[in-house]
Motif scaffolding. Structure first.
Motif, short mmCIF file in Angstrom:
data_model
loop_
_atom_site.label_atom_id
_atom_site.label_comp_id
_atom_site.label_asym_id
_atom_site.label_seq_id
_atom_site.Cartn_x
_atom_site.Cartn_y
_atom_site.Cartn_z
N GLU A 161 0.85 -1.17 0.00
CA GLU A 161 0.00 0.00 0.00
C GLU A 161 0.89 1.23 0.00
N ASP A 162 0.51 2.24 -0.78
CA ASP A 162 1.27 3.47 -0.86
C ASP A 162 0.56 4.60 -0.15
N TYR A 163 1.34 5.42 0.54
CA TYR A 163 0.86 6.67 1.12
C TYR A 163 1.57 7.79 0.39
N VAL A 164 0.83 8.75 -0.16
CA VAL A 164 1.42 9.89 -0.86
C VAL A 164 1.22 11.13 0.01
N SER A 165 2.31 11.84 0.26
CA SER A 165 2.28 13.01 1.13
C SER A 165 1.60 14.19 0.45
N SER A 166 1.29 15.18 1.24
CA SER A 166 0.85 16.45 0.68
C SER A 166 2.07 17.12 0.02
N VAL A 167 1.83 18.12 -0.77
CA VAL A 167 2.89 18.85 -1.46
C VAL A 167 3.48 19.88 -0.50
N ASN A 168 4.80 19.95 -0.44
CA ASN A 168 5.49 20.92 0.42
C ASN A 168 6.36 21.83 -0.43
N GLU A 169 6.43 23.10 -0.03
CA GLU A 169 7.23 24.07 -0.75
C GLU A 169 8.66 24.09 -0.22
N ILE A 170 9.60 24.18 -1.13
CA ILE A 170 11.02 24.28 -0.79
C ILE A 170 11.42 25.75 -0.87
N LEU A 171 12.16 26.24 0.09
CA LEU A 171 12.62 27.62 0.05
C LEU A 171 13.53 27.85 -1.15
N ASP A 172 13.52 29.06 -1.69
CA ASP A 172 14.27 29.39 -2.90
C ASP A 172 15.76 29.08 -2.80
N ASN A 173 16.34 29.24 -1.63
CA ASN A 173 17.79 29.06 -1.48
C ASN A 173 18.17 27.68 -0.94
N GLU A 174 17.23 26.72 -1.00
CA GLU A 174 17.50 25.39 -0.46
C GLU A 174 17.32 24.29 -1.50
N VAL A 175 17.95 23.15 -1.24
CA VAL A 175 17.82 21.97 -2.08
C VAL A 175 17.68 20.76 -1.14
N PRO A 176 16.74 19.83 -1.44
CA PRO A 176 16.56 18.66 -0.57
C PRO A 176 17.86 17.86 -0.45
N SER A 177 18.18 17.44 0.78
CA SER A 177 19.46 16.75 0.99
C SER A 177 19.34 15.36 1.61
N SER A 178 18.29 15.12 2.40
CA SER A 178 18.14 13.79 3.00
C SER A 178 16.69 13.54 3.40
#
Length: 101
Positions: free
Chosen positions: A1-18
């Protein structure tokens, strides 16, 4: 079974890291994750899910590094795996950390 999260905004000066999570995994169950990102919310549904080595791979260890993921909006999906129906995994928390660009 899959759970899909809500959409989250990333700050302009950031990049996902972990990606980190806490989960209960009784009786041989497990939890896996994939992520996706896009520059706007409406395009997010057209982006393929990816794990540590791209499409068709999954993050299997909490604290895994996220690489080559760019966009203003991010979403994750968790796959809850139970091999025999005797138990069900459950999520307590999920955190996607970011680094400054």
């Amino acid at each position: 079974e899959d759970y899909v999260s809500s959409v989250n905004e990333i700050l302009d000066n950031e990049v996902p890291s972990s990606i980190d999570w806490e989960a209960g995994t009784p009786f041989g169950t497990e939890v896996r994750f994939q992520v996706r990102a896009a520059d706007n919310k409406k395009d997010l549904t057209d982006i393929e899910w990816q794990g540590p080595n791209g499409k068709d791979t999954w993050y299997k260890k909490s604290g895994s590094k996220i690489k080559n993921l760019n966009g203003k909006y991010i979403q994750y999906r968790a796959r809850l795996i139970t091999p025999n129906g005797a138990g069900t995994p459950y999520l307590t928390s999920v955190t996607i950390s970011s680094d400054v660009k």
